[in-house]
Design a protein around this motif. Structure first.
Motif: not given
Length: 384
Positions: A52, A56, A58, A249, A266, A268, A270, A286, A288
C-alpha cells in the motif's frame, strides 16, 4: 592464377544466387518470422508485489468487531497491506492461445499468521497470444474465491471479456475493455498519456470502476450482511439492517507498447457496506496498492528481452541480410560481366614457306589438327 571463363561464370552465378536468396530472406523475416515471434511467450512465470502507498489512506474493517463485543463495528486505520500475485501459463496453450492462471492474495501484514489474510483469488483465463483478448470459448475462464471442507478451491466458470494481464502486441493509444475480477465484468480503460519509467517508453492507461454491488456478483455471506443498526453505527438500536458490500476502483496501468507488458500498476480500492451504493456506511477496505520497485524492474527486464527479440528479427537481421545480399548480387554481376568475352576465336594462320609464300601445311594452333590427313581427290571414270 587466372580463372577460366567457365569457372568465372560459375562463381558469378553462385554470388548472384546467394545475394538474391539473402535479399528474399530479408523481406520474408519481418513479414513471416516476426509474425510468429510477436506473441506473448509461453514461458511466463511472473510474481508481482504491490504494497500500500504509505501516503494514502489505508483502512480495514475489523471483522471480529461485527460479531462480538458491544458498540459499533471498528475500522482500523494506517494498516500495512501487501498484494501478491503469482502468474503462470497452464494448459491448454499452443501457438495461438495460452491459458493464464493468477493466484492473488491480499494480506494485512500487521496481523499475525492467517488472521492477516484478507482475500485469496485464483483466476484462470485463456487468451489470444497476440491480441491479449480472451478466446471465444464459453466459458473461457474461471474464478475461485471459496474452498471446500478439505481446503481445496472451488472454481466458478466465469466468462472473461476484456484484457487483463497483458495488452496487445503493438498496443495503441486508444481505449480497451479491461476485465475486473471483483466485479467480474469489463470496463473501459482509457489511454491517458505517454511517459517514461526508467528511460523506457510506456503508455499510461486509467480505468474507473463505478460503485458495484458485489452481492449481485457473487452470493456470499460477506457480500450481504444483516446486523443491528447499532452495530453499523447508525440510528435504530437493535433493529436489523441489511447492507450490501460495494466496490469501486481507480486502476492505473503503465504499458510497454511493443510487447504489451504491464510495467507498473496501481489500484485505489474502496470496498464498503451500504444501503445505497452512492453513500458508504462502513468501510470494509480502502487502500492504494502500487507495484514495488523490484516488480517494476523485473517487468522492465521482461519487456526489454522481448523487445530485443522483436528488434533482432524485425530490423537488425533483415538489414544485415539485405545489405550482404545486395553486395553479393552486385559482386556477382560485375564478376560475370568482366569474365565474359575475354577469349576470342582463333583464325587460320598458315606458316611461311622457307622459299617464300605460305606453307601448304597448317601450323599447330592455327585451327587445324596437324594430324589430319590431306583430302584425297578421287578421280571418277568418264562415261564413254
Amino acid at each position: 592464377m587466372a580463372l577460366s571463363a567457365g569457372t568465372r561464370r560459375t562463381v558469378a552465378c553462385v554470388l548472384v544466387g546467394l545475394g538474391a536468396l539473402l535479399i528474399v530472406a530479408a523481406v520474408l523475416i519481418p513479414t513471416y518470422t516476426l509474425g510468429q515471434l510477436a506473441k506473448t511467450p509461453l514461458d511466463l512465470e511472473i510474481t508481482t508485489i504491490a504494497p500500500n502507498d504509505a501516503n494514502a489512506p489505508s483502512k480495514v474493517l475489523d471483522i471480529k468487531s461485527l460479531t462480538s463485543g458491544t458498540g459499533a463495528a471498528k475500522v482500523n486505520s494506517n494498516v500495512r497491506l501487501i498484494s501478491q500475485r503469482y502468474l503462470t501459463v497452464e494448459d491448454p496453450s499452443d501457438k495461438t492461445q495460452m491459458t493464464i492462471q493468477a493466484g492473488q492474495t491480499l494480506r494485512n501484514i500487521d496481523a499475525q499468521g492467517d488472521t492477516g489474510l484478507l482475500s485469496a483469488v485464483i483466476d484462470r483465463v485463456t487468451i489470444n497470444r497476440k491480441t491479449g483478448m480472451p478466446v471465444d470459448d464459453d466459458p473461457n475462464g474461471s474464478i475461485a474465491v471459496n474452498t471446500d471442507s478439505n481446503g481445496n478451491s472451488i472454481a466458478d466458470p466465469v466468462q472473461h471479456d476484456g484484457l487483463q494481464y497483458r495488452f496487445p502486441i503493438g498496443t495503441d493509444k486508444k481505449t480497451y475493455p479491461y476485465f475486473d475480477i471483483n466485479a467480474r465484468k469489463s470496463f473501459d480503460i482509457d489511454f491517458v498519456d505517454q511517459t517514461e519509467i526508467n528511460d523506457l517508453k510506456v503508455y499510461h492507461f486509467q480505468q474507473k470502476i463505478p460503485a458495484t454491488d458485489l452481492s449481485k456478483v457473487v452470493a456470499t455471506t460477506s457480500n450481504q450482511v444483516s446486523l443491528p443498526a447499532s452495530k453499523w453505527g447508525i440510528p435504530g438500536g437493535d433493529t436489523p439492517v441489511t447492507m450490501d458490500r460495494f466496490y469501486t476502483n481507480t486502476r492505473d496501468l503503465w504499458v510497454e507498447p511493443q510487447t504489451g507488458t504491464i510495467i507498473k500498476g496501481s489500484e485505489q480500492i474502496h470496498m464498503y457496506y451500504a444501503r445505497n451504493g452512492a453513500k458508504p456506511d462502513v468501510t470494509a477496505l480502502q487502500s492504494t496498492l502500487v507495484f514495488d520497485d523490484n516488480t517494476v524492474n523485473s517487468q522492465i527486464a521482461i519487456a526489454k528481452d522481448n523487445m530485443d527479440k522483436l528488434s533482432l528479427y524485425g530490423r537488425t537481421l533483415p538489414i544485415i541480410l539485405g545489405a550482404v545480399g545486395v553486395i553479393l548480387l552486385i559482386a556477382g554481376l560485375v564478376f560475370g560481366l568482366r569474365g565474359g568475352g575475354s577469349e576470342k576465336p582463333g583464325r587460320l594462320v598458315r606458316p611461311k614457306n622457307p622459299k617464300g609464300g605460305e606453307s601448304a601445311e597448317p601450323r599447330p594452333g592455327s585451327g587445324f589438327n596437324v594430324n589430319d590427313q590431306p583430302t584425297t581427290q578421287i578421280k571418277l571414270p568418264r562415261n564413254t
